[in-house]
Design an enzyme around this catalytic site. Structure first.
Site, PDB file in Angstrom:
ATOM      1  N   GLY A   1       0.810  -1.217   0.000  1.00  0.00           N
ATOM      2  CA  GLY A   1       0.000   0.000   0.000  1.00  0.00           C
ATOM      3  C   GLY A   1       0.840   1.262   0.000  1.00  0.00           C
ATOM      4  O   GLY A   1       0.333   2.366  -0.156  1.00  0.00           O
TER       5      GLY A   1
ATOM      6  N   ASP B   1      -2.066   7.060   2.807  1.00  0.00           N
ATOM      7  CA  ASP B   1      -1.479   8.024   1.872  1.00  0.00           C
ATOM      8  C   ASP B   1      -0.297   7.443   1.083  1.00  0.00           C
ATOM      9  O   ASP B   1       0.234   8.094   0.183  1.00  0.00           O
ATOM     10  CB  ASP B   1      -1.046   9.298   2.614  1.00  0.00           C
ATOM     11  CG  ASP B   1      -0.043   9.007   3.732  1.00  0.00           C
ATOM     12  OD1 ASP B   1       0.430   7.848   3.828  1.00  0.00           O
ATOM     13  OD2 ASP B   1       0.259   9.928   4.504  1.00  0.00           O
TER      14      ASP B   1
ATOM     15  N   ARG C   1       6.157 -13.505   0.894  1.00  0.00           N
ATOM     16  CA  ARG C   1       5.788 -13.669   2.302  1.00  0.00           C
ATOM     17  C   ARG C   1       4.834 -14.844   2.449  1.00  0.00           C
ATOM     18  O   ARG C   1       4.261 -15.299   1.457  1.00  0.00           O
ATOM     19  CB  ARG C   1       5.020 -12.404   2.758  1.00  0.00           C
ATOM     20  CG  ARG C   1       5.704 -11.122   2.401  1.00  0.00           C
ATOM     21  CD  ARG C   1       4.697 -10.020   2.026  1.00  0.00           C
ATOM     22  NE  ARG C   1       5.391  -8.885   1.442  1.00  0.00           N
ATOM     23  CZ  ARG C   1       5.746  -7.807   2.127  1.00  0.00           C
ATOM     24  NH1 ARG C   1       5.444  -7.696   3.388  1.00  0.00           N
ATOM     25  NH2 ARG C   1       6.403  -6.834   1.534  1.00  0.00           N
TER      26      ARG C   1
ATOM     27  N   ASP D   1       1.896 -11.319   6.877  1.00  0.00           N
ATOM     28  CA  ASP D   1       2.349 -10.472   5.758  1.00  0.00           C
ATOM     29  C   ASP D   1       3.743  -9.911   6.017  1.00  0.00           C
ATOM     30  O   ASP D   1       4.369  -9.367   5.108  1.00  0.00           O
ATOM     31  CB  ASP D   1       1.347  -9.324   5.500  1.00  0.00           C
ATOM     32  CG  ASP D   1       1.033  -8.537   6.752  1.00  0.00           C
ATOM     33  OD1 ASP D   1       0.585  -9.147   7.743  1.00  0.00           O
ATOM     34  OD2 ASP D   1       1.249  -7.316   6.759  1.00  0.00           O
TER      35      ASP D   1
HETATM   36  P1  AMP Z   1       2.829  -2.873   7.902  1.00  0.00           P
HETATM   37  O1  AMP Z   1       2.267  -2.594   9.262  1.00  0.00           O
HETATM   38  O2  AMP Z   1       3.906  -1.920   7.499  1.00  0.00           O
HETATM   39  O3  AMP Z   1       3.226  -4.284   7.728  1.00  0.00           O
HETATM   40  O4  AMP Z   1       1.630  -2.591   6.883  1.00  0.00           O
HETATM   41  C1  AMP Z   1       0.448  -3.354   6.838  1.00  0.00           C
HETATM   42  C2  AMP Z   1      -0.323  -2.989   5.607  1.00  0.00           C
HETATM   43  O5  AMP Z   1      -0.716  -1.621   5.639  1.00  0.00           O
HETATM   44  C3  AMP Z   1       0.418  -3.163   4.291  1.00  0.00           C
HETATM   45  O6  AMP Z   1      -0.510  -3.577   3.323  1.00  0.00           O
HETATM   46  C4  AMP Z   1       0.925  -1.776   3.988  1.00  0.00           C
HETATM   47  O7  AMP Z   1       1.173  -1.575   2.626  1.00  0.00           O
HETATM   48  C5  AMP Z   1      -0.234  -0.930   4.474  1.00  0.00           C
HETATM   49  N1  AMP Z   1       0.183   0.423   4.840  1.00  0.00           N
HETATM   50  C6  AMP Z   1       0.938   0.753   5.897  1.00  0.00           C
HETATM   51  N2  AMP Z   1       1.123   2.090   5.927  1.00  0.00           N
HETATM   52  C7  AMP Z   1       0.496   2.615   4.869  1.00  0.00           C
HETATM   53  C8  AMP Z   1       0.308   3.939   4.352  1.00  0.00           C
HETATM   54  N3  AMP Z   1       0.843   5.007   4.946  1.00  0.00           N
HETATM   55  N4  AMP Z   1      -0.418   4.082   3.226  1.00  0.00           N
HETATM   56  C9  AMP Z   1      -0.954   3.023   2.621  1.00  0.00           C
HETATM   57  N5  AMP Z   1      -0.853   1.762   3.062  1.00  0.00           N
HETATM   58  C10 AMP Z   1      -0.118   1.542   4.175  1.00  0.00           C
HETATM   59 MG    MG Z   2       4.400  -5.063   6.274  1.00  0.00          MG
END
Ligand code: AMP
Ligand code: MG
Length: 476
Positions: A82, A115, A173, A243
């Site tokens: 994302g 964002d 993953r 993930d």
């Molecule tokens: P994470 O906690 O970094 O493993 O992220 C979990 C999910 O949330 C993943 O699909 C990321 O791509 C999405 N994600 C985290 N932060 C953002 C952001 N600022 N904008 C869009 N998607 C996000």
């Molecule tokens: Mg992640």
């Protein structure tokens, strides 16, 4: 030179997507060693042009990857990149495959209202932690660079934005398999399996069910070994969702991670981990649980589910056995115990209980014991009386071996320096305030040789972290 590694799996899995073009971006941290390892030999202008989204990598198409994930136990079918773009992969002269991914590079079809951006603090944290962990001998994704974008991102307030250029041997993953299982897309899963198995050196032509079990065992072993490494150095990941669990056993996603400092198996720093699901001592259980979710996904490719479930379950039992063996050996290594005797486990348990009761620093306790055996002048950390008593027992236990032999083993398993949480916060604060950090260069140099027992500044060795109130956050 570059290529689109995941394109063969299909556009539903590797979705073509362009990163933002940050025209005011500046490279603020660059990992020259990694640049050389990859055979890139980029100057900062070249790095800037590729990693700011300004220019595509020749030969590769930028994509974001789809994946699902169990987040704190809850299944989320559609996560995906994302806020990240995988801009290309490469094969080095040494025949190693690497992906280059930008994180914080703008919104994608997987952003779910986010964002797609990243603030400077978490980007710096990822750069330092991944470098430190790699140097500690823990398999990890690495950072090629951090760029400031020149734009702001809005979290609790306005913050400077950044892009992390992340390099991994693979970005596949457990959640990648869960995604294709959820889609019931066995063809794509087979392609993903072939690609992944080939990358890790497993037989990948005309895959049989037996090959699938071997693959699963490989992943379990890699995860198990990673958990032992985290335990060895005192690393708490903080968000071990499926993930964030790479098939190849590299550490990924440095959002809310932290080093343990004062010891307790129950230690948790992440603000969102309220139940302690990913507490320090829980990590092996959760890695095994994540492997279970991979097994469920792989059922899509087998004929007889019941037979496969039995096989997968046996392999998961093997995870526990491998872990238990490694666990006993790990403490022996950390304590320089070079032979096996009954009562060793009790000796270890007694030490860990003393450490927990007295909130002793994990790294410094083992480093001090190591220093005794190296026979070097080392800062004396305040030791409770009961630790002195324990040290006498330990000295008796290891008296039959040469100190130099013991010291060599202990030194290899007990780092003298780790990326302490308070210093990390200081470095990040400096970057926010001044755009650079005086501490960082010399600190990074020290962190790149963590098993050298040099004379470091006290400030780098003593923890200022208040474990009761220290909190980490996902890099969102
Ligand atoms: P994470 O906690 O970094 O493993 O992220 C979990 C999910 O949330 C993943 O699909 C990321 O791509 C999405 N994600 C985290 N932060 C953002 C952001 N600022 N904008 C869009 N998607 C996000
Ligand atoms: Mg992640």
């Amino acid at each position: 030179m570059f290529y689109s590694r995941y394109a063969p799996i299909g556009e539903q899995f590797a979705v073509p997507a362009k990163p933002n073009d940050f025209s005011n971006a500046k490279v603020i941290l660059f990992n020259t060693e990694l640049d050389t390892q990859l055979g890139l030999n980029w100057d900062l202008d070249t790095a800037r042009s590729y990693l700011s989204g300004n220019r595509p990598l020749p030969g590769a198409q930028s994509v974001c990857l789809a994946y699902s994930g169990h987040q704190f136990g809850q299944f989320n079918p559609t996560l995906g990149d994302g806020r990240a773009h995988l801009i290309g992969s490469l094969i080095t002269n040494g025949n190693e495959v690497f992906d280059i991914q930008l994180k914080g590079s703008g919104a994608t079809v997987f952003s779910r209202g986010g964002d797609g951006l990243c603030a400077l603090g978490p980007a710096i944290r990822e750069f330092v932690m991944s470098k430190a962990l790699s140097s500690l001998g823990v398999p990890s994704t690495q950072c090629l660079a951090v760029l400031s974008t020149g734009d702001s991102v809005y979290r609790q307030g306005e913050l400077p934005g950044a892009v992390v250029a992340r390099v991994a041997h693979s970005h596949i993953r457990v959640g990648s398999f869960q995604y294709l299982a959820m889609q019931q897309d066995s063809q794509a899963m087979l392609k993903l399996l072939e690609l992944t198995m080939k990358d890790v050196g497993l037989q990948s032509n005309e895959i049989t069910e037996e090959d699938i079990f071997s693959f699963f065992e490989f992943v379990c072993d890699a995860q198990c070994d990673l958990m032992l490494k985290w335990l060895q150095v005192g690393f708490i990941h903080g968000v071990m969702n499926t993930d964030n669990t790479l098939i190849n056993g590299e550490t990924i996603d440095y959002g809310p991670c932290a080093m343990i400092e004062s010891f307790s198996f129950n230690r948790v720093f992440s603000s969102i981990d309220r139940q302690g699901r990913y507490a320090f001592g829980q990590q092996p259980n959760m890695a095994s649980w994540n492997c279970g979710r991979l097994a469920e996904s792989l059922l899509l490719l087998v004929e007889d589910e019941q037979v496969a479930i039995d096989r997968f379950s046996k392999i998961l039992v093997g995870f526990s056995e491998r872990f238990n063996q490694g666990y006993t050996q790990l403490w022996r290594n950390k304590l320089g115990i070079l032979d096996e005797q009954p009562g060793d486990q009790e000796l270890v348990t007694e030490l860990l209980e003393i450490m927990t009761r007295n909130e002793l620093d994990f790294t410094n306790t083992f480093a001090s014991l190591t220093a005794i055996k190296i026979n070097r002048q080392q800062a004396q950390y305040p030791a409770p009386h009961e630790l002195d008593e324990w040290v006498k027992k330990w000295q008796l236990r290891i008296q039959d071996h040469e100190s130099s032999e013991i010291a060599a083993v202990m030194q290899r398993h007990n780092p003298a320096i780790i990326p302490r949480n308070d210093l990390m916060e200081e470095v990040i604060r400096d970057f926010y305030q001044y755009g650079n950090s005086d501490v960082l260069d010399s600190w990074l140099a020290a962190l790149s040789a963590p098993y050298n027992y040099d004379n470091y500044p006290e400030k780098w060795l003593l923890s200022q972290t208040n474990t009761k109130s220290y909190q980490t956050f996902c890099g969102t």
